[in-house]
Design a protein around this motif. Structure first.
Motif, PDB file in Angstrom:
ATOM      1  N   LEU A   6       0.833  -1.201   0.000  1.00  0.00           N
ATOM      2  CA  LEU A   6       0.000   0.000   0.000  1.00  0.00           C
ATOM      3  C   LEU A   6       0.869   1.253   0.000  1.00  0.00           C
ATOM      4  O   LEU A   6       0.512   2.271  -0.597  1.00  0.00           O
ATOM      5  N   GLY A   7       2.021   1.174   0.660  1.00  0.00           N
ATOM      6  CA  GLY A   7       2.929   2.315   0.676  1.00  0.00           C
ATOM      7  C   GLY A   7       3.410   2.676  -0.719  1.00  0.00           C
ATOM      8  O   GLY A   7       3.532   3.858  -1.062  1.00  0.00           O
ATOM      9  N   ASP A   8       3.671   1.657  -1.543  1.00  0.00           N
ATOM     10  CA  ASP A   8       4.112   1.914  -2.918  1.00  0.00           C
ATOM     11  C   ASP A   8       3.003   2.579  -3.730  1.00  0.00           C
ATOM     12  O   ASP A   8       3.256   3.492  -4.525  1.00  0.00           O
ATOM     13  N   TYR A   9       1.780   2.107  -3.553  1.00  0.00           N
ATOM     14  CA  TYR A   9       0.664   2.720  -4.281  1.00  0.00           C
ATOM     15  C   TYR A   9       0.467   4.169  -3.839  1.00  0.00           C
ATOM     16  O   TYR A   9       0.192   5.054  -4.652  1.00  0.00           O
ATOM     17  N   ARG A  10       0.611   4.411  -2.546  1.00  0.00           N
ATOM     18  CA  ARG A  10       0.473   5.777  -2.034  1.00  0.00           C
ATOM     19  C   ARG A  10       1.565   6.672  -2.625  1.00  0.00           C
ATOM     20  O   ARG A  10       1.301   7.810  -3.015  1.00  0.00           O
ATOM     21  N   ALA A  11       2.781   6.139  -2.710  1.00  0.00           N
ATOM     22  CA  ALA A  11       3.897   6.922  -3.243  1.00  0.00           C
ATOM     23  C   ALA A  11       3.710   7.236  -4.722  1.00  0.00           C
ATOM     24  O   ALA A  11       4.247   8.226  -5.224  1.00  0.00           O
ATOM     25  N   ARG A  12       2.943   6.412  -5.429  1.00  0.00           N
ATOM     26  CA  ARG A  12       2.707   6.654  -6.852  1.00  0.00           C
ATOM     27  C   ARG A  12       1.497   7.558  -7.087  1.00  0.00           C
ATOM     28  O   ARG A  12       1.191   7.874  -8.233  1.00  0.00           O
ATOM     29  N   GLY A  13       0.818   7.915  -6.006  1.00  0.00           N
ATOM     30  CA  GLY A  13      -0.267   8.873  -6.155  1.00  0.00           C
ATOM     31  C   GLY A  13      -1.658   8.291  -6.208  1.00  0.00           C
ATOM     32  O   GLY A  13      -2.572   8.902  -6.768  1.00  0.00           O
ATOM     33  N   TYR A  14      -1.837   7.117  -5.602  1.00  0.00           N
ATOM     34  CA  TYR A  14      -3.188   6.561  -5.493  1.00  0.00           C
ATOM     35  C   TYR A  14      -3.830   7.101  -4.225  1.00  0.00           C
ATOM     36  O   TYR A  14      -3.204   7.135  -3.164  1.00  0.00           O
ATOM     37  N   LEU A  15      -5.077   7.521  -4.324  1.00  0.00           N
ATOM     38  CA  LEU A  15      -5.781   8.090  -3.185  1.00  0.00           C
ATOM     39  C   LEU A  15      -6.278   6.978  -2.263  1.00  0.00           C
ATOM     40  O   LEU A  15      -6.751   5.936  -2.736  1.00  0.00           O
ATOM     41  N   PRO A  16      -6.212   7.180  -0.949  1.00  0.00           N
ATOM     42  CA  PRO A  16      -6.687   6.150  -0.011  1.00  0.00           C
ATOM     43  C   PRO A  16      -8.137   5.748  -0.255  1.00  0.00           C
ATOM     44  O   PRO A  16      -8.484   4.565  -0.179  1.00  0.00           O
ATOM     45  N   GLU A  17      -8.994   6.735  -0.563  1.00  0.00           N
ATOM     46  CA  GLU A  17     -10.403   6.407  -0.749  1.00  0.00           C
ATOM     47  C   GLU A  17     -10.644   5.581  -2.010  1.00  0.00           C
ATOM     48  O   GLU A  17     -11.549   4.748  -2.062  1.00  0.00           O
ATOM     49  N   ALA A  18      -9.813   5.795  -3.040  1.00  0.00           N
ATOM     50  CA  ALA A  18      -9.937   4.995  -4.258  1.00  0.00           C
ATOM     51  C   ALA A  18      -9.483   3.562  -4.000  1.00  0.00           C
ATOM     52  O   ALA A  18     -10.119   2.597  -4.447  1.00  0.00           O
ATOM     53  N   MET A  19      -8.370   3.416  -3.282  1.00  0.00           N
ATOM     54  CA  MET A  19      -7.875   2.078  -2.953  1.00  0.00           C
ATOM     55  C   MET A  19      -8.882   1.333  -2.082  1.00  0.00           C
ATOM     56  O   MET A  19      -9.170   0.148  -2.309  1.00  0.00           O
ATOM     57  N   ALA A  20      -9.439   2.001  -1.080  1.00  0.00           N
ATOM     58  CA  ALA A  20     -10.410   1.356  -0.194  1.00  0.00           C
ATOM     59  C   ALA A  20     -11.642   0.910  -0.975  1.00  0.00           C
ATOM     60  O   ALA A  20     -12.164  -0.194  -0.761  1.00  0.00           O
ATOM     61  N   ASN A  21     -12.107   1.745  -1.877  1.00  0.00           N
ATOM     62  CA  ASN A  21     -13.264   1.412  -2.705  1.00  0.00           C
ATOM     63  C   ASN A  21     -12.972   0.176  -3.554  1.00  0.00           C
ATOM     64  O   ASN A  21     -13.782  -0.758  -3.647  1.00  0.00           O
ATOM     65  N   HIS A  22     -11.797   0.154  -4.158  1.00  0.00           N
ATOM     66  CA  HIS A  22     -11.416  -0.978  -5.007  1.00  0.00           C
ATOM     67  C   HIS A  22     -11.290  -2.263  -4.194  1.00  0.00           C
ATOM     68  O   HIS A  22     -11.792  -3.322  -4.597  1.00  0.00           O
ATOM     69  N   LEU A  23     -10.640  -2.188  -3.044  1.00  0.00           N
ATOM     70  CA  LEU A  23     -10.462  -3.376  -2.212  1.00  0.00           C
ATOM     71  C   LEU A  23     -11.803  -3.927  -1.730  1.00  0.00           C
ATOM     72  O   LEU A  23     -11.986  -5.142  -1.624  1.00  0.00           O
ATOM     73  N   ALA A  24     -12.739  -3.026  -1.440  1.00  0.00           N
ATOM     74  CA  ALA A  24     -14.046  -3.461  -0.945  1.00  0.00           C
ATOM     75  C   ALA A  24     -14.803  -4.289  -1.974  1.00  0.00           C
ATOM     76  O   ALA A  24     -15.681  -5.088  -1.616  1.00  0.00           O
ATOM     77  N   LEU A  25     -14.463  -4.126  -3.241  1.00  0.00           N
ATOM     78  CA  LEU A  25     -15.189  -4.822  -4.309  1.00  0.00           C
ATOM     79  C   LEU A  25     -14.515  -6.123  -4.738  1.00  0.00           C
ATOM     80  O   LEU A  25     -14.974  -6.766  -5.679  1.00  0.00           O
ATOM     81  N   LEU A  26     -13.441  -6.497  -4.071  1.00  0.00           N
ATOM     82  CA  LEU A  26     -12.761  -7.744  -4.423  1.00  0.00           C
ATOM     83  C   LEU A  26     -13.513  -8.916  -3.802  1.00  0.00           C
ATOM     84  O   LEU A  26     -13.437  -9.162  -2.601  1.00  0.00           O
ATOM     85  N   GLY A  27     -14.262  -9.607  -4.620  1.00  0.00           N
ATOM     86  CA  GLY A  27     -15.060 -10.731  -4.137  1.00  0.00           C
ATOM     87  C   GLY A  27     -16.468 -10.354  -3.739  1.00  0.00           C
ATOM     88  O   GLY A  27     -17.247 -11.217  -3.309  1.00  0.00           O
ATOM     89  N   TRP A  28     -16.808  -9.084  -3.870  1.00  0.00           N
ATOM     90  CA  TRP A  28     -18.157  -8.626  -3.495  1.00  0.00           C
ATOM     91  C   TRP A  28     -18.552  -7.484  -4.410  1.00  0.00           C
ATOM     92  O   TRP A  28     -17.697  -6.754  -4.932  1.00  0.00           O
ATOM     93  N   GLY A  29     -19.855  -7.326  -4.613  1.00  0.00           N
ATOM     94  CA  GLY A  29     -20.349  -6.205  -5.399  1.00  0.00           C
ATOM     95  C   GLY A  29     -21.709  -5.773  -4.900  1.00  0.00           C
ATOM     96  O   GLY A  29     -22.500  -6.602  -4.423  1.00  0.00           O
TER      97      GLY A  29
END
Length: 376
Positions: free
Chosen positions: A151-174
């Motif tokens: 997650l630290g690498d994604y943050r360093a590349r400019g991914y927003l926490p809320e976008a990552m959380a949204n994406h993770l929440a949909l892994l295996g669920w919708g």
């Protein structure tokens, strides 16, 4: 650290198992040793009951059963004087009042051991839910050695926490309404463990990038600039003294519409603050490889020496230039864009080029023309 601090509590649980015969002592060769008192050099193993069927309801996988005859006695206390993870984790969960154990499906096979262990300690097991494993594009389980999972690498590349959380929440669920990008409060309201899919969940980095772009575009200009700070400051590729905040603010709305990560911002604006545009061999070849490129640059030098210095005037001048050379606007402006920005892709050309001084625009056009002449 937490489990090591609870060694005495774990020891107490193992001694309870030994006292009831649910566990036994053994030596380094796994041979049973008489007695019930833990002592240095001896381990303790849980005695797997014979002929039992351990059945439990998993909130994701439904009813699951294991035969105890397929399971071996397992170590609960090491000869070095510490509990195994399985024993420590089970006891700590009980003491902390854990009601639901939610983890990856790779831990499913350990559940019957925990259930029998807790039963021997006279404790009810928690409710279990085993989530699908995350897989990469090759449909292999994500690995920290092979895949980009920090997650630290994604943050360093400019991914927003809320976008990552949204994406993770949909892994295996919708969500039932299929609206995937939504506030976390709505996700929490709709989420049900029973709706989680059993199949492996694909960690789709392209989808994550799309989500991130949507979240970036939803930011206010002020918030976008604030969050972009690290990539426009200490991580910038240009000298900090060349940064012009008013230029960044003026371009913010158009750049915000194009970037997918905050880390992308630099390549959209760096040319405005570098002494010379960055070099991109592919962009140069693509834009300057046509027969018309020299004539277009010559015309652009003459045109922009006299044209009005507004986006509208620059656009109108380019349209007239394209018509004179029998080209569509995109083809005509390609050599101009690369001469100024170094790349074929970037922010809207006319809105951004006028943020440079006219003299700087002409200097870059002349430099590109000279380079083009020297290469032919």
């Amino acid at each position: 650290m937490f489990q090591s601090e609870r060694r005495e509590r774990h020891r107490e649980a193992v001694e309870s198992l030994l006292s009831t015969g649910a566990a036994y002592l053994c030596d380094a060769d796994n041979r049973p040793v008489a007695g019930t008192a833990l002592r240095p050099g001896l381990a303790a193993r849980f005695r797997m009951p014979a002929g039992r069927t351990v059945t439990f309801t998993d909130l994701v996988r439904g009813e699951v059963s294991f035969a105890s005859d397929d399971l071996e006695d397992f170590v609960v206390w090491r000869s070095a004087g510490a509990a195994t993870f399985l024993l420590a984790n089970a006891v700590d969960d009980v003491d902390m009042g854990v009601t639901h154990a939610i983890r990856g499906e790779d831990l499913l096979s350990g559940v019957p051991k925990v259930i029998l262990l807790l039963e021997a300690l006279g404790v009810e097991p928690p409710v279990y839910a085993h989530l699908p494993l995350l897989v990469n594009a090759a449909r292999k389980k994500l690995s920290k050695r092979r895949d980009d999972v920090s997650l630290g690498d994604y943050r360093a590349r400019g991914y927003l926490p809320e976008a990552m959380a949204n994406h993770l929440a949909l892994l295996g669920w919708g969500p039932a309404d299929d609206v995937e990008i939504r506030p976390m409060s709505e996700i929490v309201e709709q989420f049900r463990l029973a709706d989680v899919n059993r199949a492996p969940a694909f960690f789709d980095t392209k989808k994550l990038e799309h989500f991130n772009g949507v979240y970036i575009r939803a930011l206010s200009t002020e918030e976008y600039l604030r969050r972009s700070g690290p990539w426009l400051g200490e991580r910038a590729t240009w000298p900090p003294e060349r940064t012009r905040p008013e230029v960044l603010e003026a371009l913010a709305p158009v750049v915000q519409e194009k970037v997918r990560t905050l880390g992308d911002i630099g390549r959209y604006v760096d040319w405005l603050f570098l002494e010379d545009p960055p070099e991109d061999a592919d962009s140069w070849k693509k834009a300057m490889g046509s027969e018309q490129a020299p004539a277009v640059l010559d015309d652009a030098i003459a045109t922009y020496a006299e044209a009005g210095w507004t986006p509208e005037a620059a656009h109108a001048a380019a349209l007239a230039l394209a018509e004179r050379h029998g080209l569509k606007l995109g083809k005509a402006q390609a050599p101009i864009r690369v001469a100024l920005t170094g790349r074929t892709v970037g922010p809207p050309l006319f809105e951004s080029m006028v943020l440079l001084d006219r003299a700087e625009v002409l200097r870059r056009l002349r430099n590109a023309r000279a380079r083009l002449g020297a290469s032919r």
